[in-house]
Scaffold this active site. Sequence first.
Site, mmCIF file in Angstrom:
data_model
loop_
_atom_site.group_PDB
_atom_site.id
_atom_site.type_symbol
_atom_site.label_atom_id
_atom_site.label_comp_id
_atom_site.label_asym_id
_atom_site.label_seq_id
_atom_site.Cartn_x
_atom_site.Cartn_y
_atom_site.Cartn_z
ATOM 1 N N MET A 93 0.813 -1.213 0.000
ATOM 2 C CA MET A 93 0.000 0.000 0.000
ATOM 3 C C MET A 93 0.851 1.270 0.000
ATOM 4 O O MET A 93 0.564 2.225 0.722
ATOM 5 C CB MET A 93 -0.981 -0.025 1.178
ATOM 6 C CG MET A 93 -1.889 -1.245 1.184
ATOM 7 S SD MET A 93 -2.731 -1.558 -0.392
ATOM 8 C CE MET A 93 -4.231 -0.618 -0.125
ATOM 9 N N ASN A 110 0.876 -5.692 -10.402
ATOM 10 C CA ASN A 110 0.022 -5.339 -9.268
ATOM 11 C C ASN A 110 -1.316 -6.045 -9.444
ATOM 12 O O ASN A 110 -1.700 -6.402 -10.564
ATOM 13 C CB ASN A 110 -0.202 -3.829 -9.230
ATOM 14 C CG ASN A 110 -1.009 -3.391 -8.022
ATOM 15 O OD1 ASN A 110 -0.808 -3.904 -6.909
ATOM 16 N ND2 ASN A 110 -1.931 -2.462 -8.216
ATOM 17 N N HIS A 112 -5.291 -5.203 -8.456
ATOM 18 C CA HIS A 112 -6.160 -4.149 -7.939
ATOM 19 C C HIS A 112 -7.582 -4.688 -7.858
ATOM 20 O O HIS A 112 -8.089 -5.252 -8.836
ATOM 21 C CB HIS A 112 -6.108 -2.920 -8.846
ATOM 22 C CG HIS A 112 -6.992 -1.820 -8.351
ATOM 23 N ND1 HIS A 112 -6.671 -1.049 -7.256
ATOM 24 C CD2 HIS A 112 -8.206 -1.386 -8.765
ATOM 25 C CE1 HIS A 112 -7.641 -0.186 -7.028
ATOM 26 N NE2 HIS A 112 -8.590 -0.361 -7.927
ATOM 27 N N THR A 144 2.858 0.877 -14.210
ATOM 28 C CA THR A 144 3.510 2.010 -14.868
ATOM 29 C C THR A 144 3.360 3.194 -13.913
ATOM 30 O O THR A 144 2.848 3.051 -12.810
ATOM 31 C CB THR A 144 2.846 2.319 -16.223
ATOM 32 O OG1 THR A 144 1.470 2.645 -15.988
ATOM 33 C CG2 THR A 144 2.946 1.132 -17.172
ATOM 34 N N ASP A 148 -2.734 2.489 -10.791
ATOM 35 C CA ASP A 148 -3.777 1.532 -11.196
ATOM 36 C C ASP A 148 -4.127 1.657 -12.683
ATOM 37 O O ASP A 148 -5.240 1.301 -13.092
ATOM 38 C CB ASP A 148 -5.057 1.712 -10.341
ATOM 39 C CG ASP A 148 -4.791 1.475 -8.868
ATOM 40 O OD1 ASP A 148 -3.907 0.667 -8.547
ATOM 41 O OD2 ASP A 148 -5.471 2.114 -8.038
ATOM 42 N N GLN A 174 -11.307 -11.489 -3.004
ATOM 43 C CA GLN A 174 -9.973 -11.993 -2.642
ATOM 44 C C GLN A 174 -9.799 -13.453 -3.055
ATOM 45 O O GLN A 174 -8.725 -13.854 -3.502
ATOM 46 C CB GLN A 174 -9.736 -11.834 -1.146
ATOM 47 C CG GLN A 174 -9.211 -10.441 -0.807
ATOM 48 C CD GLN A 174 -8.284 -10.441 0.387
ATOM 49 O OE1 GLN A 174 -8.438 -11.245 1.298
ATOM 50 N NE2 GLN A 174 -7.331 -9.521 0.405
HETATM 51 C C1 GAR Z 1 -5.779 -7.357 -2.062
HETATM 52 O O1 GAR Z 1 -7.147 -7.570 -2.083
HETATM 53 C C2 GAR Z 1 -5.378 -6.432 -3.183
HETATM 54 O O2 GAR Z 1 -6.262 -6.457 -4.262
HETATM 55 C C3 GAR Z 1 -5.410 -5.087 -2.514
HETATM 56 O O3 GAR Z 1 -4.947 -5.328 -1.209
HETATM 57 C C4 GAR Z 1 -5.358 -6.612 -0.799
HETATM 58 C C5 GAR Z 1 -4.215 -7.271 -0.075
HETATM 59 O O4 GAR Z 1 -4.632 -8.431 0.559
HETATM 60 N N1 GAR Z 1 -4.577 -4.165 -3.223
HETATM 61 C C6 GAR Z 1 -4.911 -2.885 -3.413
HETATM 62 O O5 GAR Z 1 -5.922 -2.393 -2.984
HETATM 63 C C7 GAR Z 1 -3.904 -2.106 -4.224
HETATM 64 N N2 GAR Z 1 -4.487 -0.913 -4.746
HETATM 65 P P1 GAR Z 1 -3.592 -9.509 1.085
HETATM 66 O O6 GAR Z 1 -2.556 -8.776 1.952
HETATM 67 O O7 GAR Z 1 -4.420 -10.426 1.919
HETATM 68 O O8 GAR Z 1 -2.963 -10.181 -0.095
#
Ligand code: GAR
Length: 215
Positions: A93, A110, A112, A144, A148, A174
């Site tokens: 993040m 990444n 998203h 890039t 996002d 997820q």
């Molecule tokens: C994930 O759902 C991912 O899509 C999001 O953070 C979560 C991490 O979960 N990423 C973003 O929002 C990036 N903009 P995790 O730590 O359990 O893998």
Amino acid sequence: MRRRCKTAILISGSGTNLQAFIDAVSAGRLNLDLTVVCSNNANAFGLQRATKAGIPTVCVRHTDFPDRESFDAAVIANLDRFAPDLLILAGFMRMLSPIFVARYAGKILNIHPALLPLYPGLNTHQRVIEAGDDWHGSTVHFVTEKLDGGPRILQGRLAVHRGESADELAARVQAVEHQIYPEAAGWVGSGRVELRDGQTWMDSKLSDEPVKRTF
Ligand code: GAR
């Protein structure tokens, strides 16, 4: 035989996507060498997941640095010790500086939690529910300089259930991520997918649209 792709995974929190990579590699479904896990947060549970799996970890706290550039330079210095071929942002993040993106151009992925280009930024699940959308999902894309906004590779979508909460929707998204992220990373690691001239190429063909899966 092609050398296994040395992969660094960057996290900030729970690391369920990291766990999906660990599980896919240990089950022989994913041919990546998980070389190092890097976190900006010393308390990230994902660091424990990595240690349990025998993957080296590094922690570079962003709060120890005066600005984004100096933090990014420290992350680069730490990652470079492992000479990664591929960087996987898995719930990392922190916004990356142009210097970071240029250093690993075409090698950063990444995920998203939205059907990009819809809903860049934060709170995607809540925004989808408030908009009354029928579909939601997650997108694996090259990183890039545009947040996002990099070329998309693979999208997993699911129908939004009437009346479900943002947390319930997030959990279902997820579960989709845990399937699509290792798959897309495997394509890049094997050279099947690459970033060329700012666009995604798959099997040596320009890929205007991401591969789409419905769950
Ligand atoms: C994930 O759902 C991912 O899509 C999001 O953070 C979560 C991490 O979960 N990423 C973003 O929002 C990036 N903009 P995790 O730590 O359990 O893998």
